[in-house]
Design an enzyme around this catalytic site. Structure first.
Site, PDB file in Angstrom:
ATOM      1  CB  THR A   7      67.171  53.617 129.274  1.00  0.00           C
ATOM      2  OG1 THR A   7      66.213  54.343 130.054  1.00  0.00           O
ATOM      3  CG2 THR A   7      66.670  53.568 127.830  1.00  0.00           C
ATOM      4  CD  GLU A  66      70.629  56.112 130.533  1.00  0.00           C
ATOM      5  OE1 GLU A  66      70.144  55.035 130.194  1.00  0.00           O
ATOM      6  OE2 GLU A  66      71.637  56.592 129.981  1.00  0.00           O
ATOM      7  N   GLY A 100      71.134  55.155 123.693  1.00  0.00           N
ATOM      8  CA  GLY A 100      69.685  55.159 123.466  1.00  0.00           C
ATOM      9  C   GLY A 100      69.064  56.541 123.589  1.00  0.00           C
ATOM     10  CB  THR A 108      71.805  45.459 129.373  1.00  0.00           C
ATOM     11  OG1 THR A 108      72.538  45.586 128.157  1.00  0.00           O
ATOM     12  CG2 THR A 108      72.474  44.423 130.261  1.00  0.00           C
ATOM     13  CG  ASP A 157      71.326  53.066 133.274  1.00  0.00           C
ATOM     14  OD1 ASP A 157      70.922  52.449 132.261  1.00  0.00           O
ATOM     15  OD2 ASP A 157      71.318  54.306 133.336  1.00  0.00           O
TER      16      ASP A 157
HETATM   17  C1  A5P Z   1      70.590  54.711 127.053  1.00  0.00           C
HETATM   18  O1  A5P Z   1      70.590  56.043 126.697  1.00  0.00           O
HETATM   19  C2  A5P Z   1      71.966  54.240 127.313  1.00  0.00           C
HETATM   20  O2  A5P Z   1      72.743  54.955 128.193  1.00  0.00           O
HETATM   21  C3  A5P Z   1      72.004  52.765 127.638  1.00  0.00           C
HETATM   22  O3  A5P Z   1      72.117  52.519 129.008  1.00  0.00           O
HETATM   23  C4  A5P Z   1      73.166  52.197 126.923  1.00  0.00           C
HETATM   24  O4  A5P Z   1      73.071  52.638 125.591  1.00  0.00           O
HETATM   25  C5  A5P Z   1      73.213  50.680 126.985  1.00  0.00           C
HETATM   26  O5  A5P Z   1      72.194  50.141 126.217  1.00  0.00           O
HETATM   27  P1  A5P Z   1      72.142  48.607 125.887  1.00  0.00           P
HETATM   28  O6  A5P Z   1      71.976  47.883 127.176  1.00  0.00           O
HETATM   29  O7  A5P Z   1      70.955  48.467 124.977  1.00  0.00           O
HETATM   30  O8  A5P Z   1      73.430  48.256 125.178  1.00  0.00           O
END
Ligand code: A5P
Length: 226
Positions: A30, A107, A101, A33, A85
């Protein structure tokens, strides 16, 4: 060097999808990225790649379905071949802080089911010591006061996450505490202590979970391996 984090995210994602093989069950993480990875996987599926995905959030599920990626769920698989991820921070041991997020519960389960976990990140996520990013904790509402008190006893300062003036709720209907423990010198020890708090469903420290971190770095990528 003038950095472009979006470009670094995309480069890391495009490198990670090279590890996908036909027939795999893929964990789809999620965040902003992973968005680029899912987009690339959608194109690969259109070109004939045969995989099935398992999403770590409703947002990823929606993106994957919109791109025609065949999806299944944890009720129908026992192992996942590869998960891609993101992370909020990673250190030289490839230990991670995740959950920015709010998708950390799914996850963590998907990572635990995976034979291989590849983390993709822009260069801003690499740190010497974890802990500048506040550690997300998913807390069952009934236990919120108790967990707050237990976190204080571990010298953590937790705040209840809000979004748009409302208390943020996870897909499981729980709260997120964003906890400041200062710099986390012993992430494995803190992880074990947090695992012992009743009512704290899951925390954002992912210890010895990532097999590789692929980091976008300017116009290229760097691969860190455990
Ligand atoms: C989601 O809960 C997170 O673990 C994301 O994997 C983490 O915040 C990285 O997000 P971005 O890729 O948006 O920085």
């Amino acid at each position: 060097m003038q950095r472009n984090p979006e470009r670094e995210k995309e480069l890391a994602a495009l490198e990670a999808v090279k590890y996908i093989k036909d027939g795999m069950t893929l964990g789809l993480g999620t965040g902003s990225t992973v968005y680029y990875a899912v987009r690339a996987i959608g194109e690969m599926v259109q070109q004939g790649l045969n995989i099935r995905g398992v999403a770590t959030s409703a947002a990823t599920q929606q993106q994957a379905i919109s791109l025609g990626i065949p999806m299944t769920d944890t009720a129908h698989v026992t192992t996942i071949d590869l998960t891609i991820d993101g992370a909020d921070e990673f250190d030289r041991n490839l230990d991670l802080v995740k959950g920015g997020g709010g998708a950390l519960f799914k996850e963590k389960i998907i990572a635990a089911m995976s034979k291989e976990v590849i983390i993709i990140a822009d260069a801003s996520k690499k740190v010497d010591v974890l802990g500048e990013f506040k550690l997300p904790l998913e807390v069952v509402p009934f236990a919120a006061n108790y967990v707050m008190q237990q976190v204080k006893m571990l010298n953590g300062n937790a705040t209840l996450r809000q979004r748009d003036g409302q208390v943020f709720k996870t897909e499981q209907g729980n709260y997120i505490f964003d906890a400041d423990f200062g710099l986390i010198q012993n992430a494995a020890a803190l992880s074990a202590q947090l695992n012992n708090i009743e009512g704290l469903l899951v925390h954002g420290l992912f210890i010895q979970t990532a097999h590789k971190v692929i980091m976008g770095d300017g116009d290229g990528t760097v691969v860190f391996e455990r």
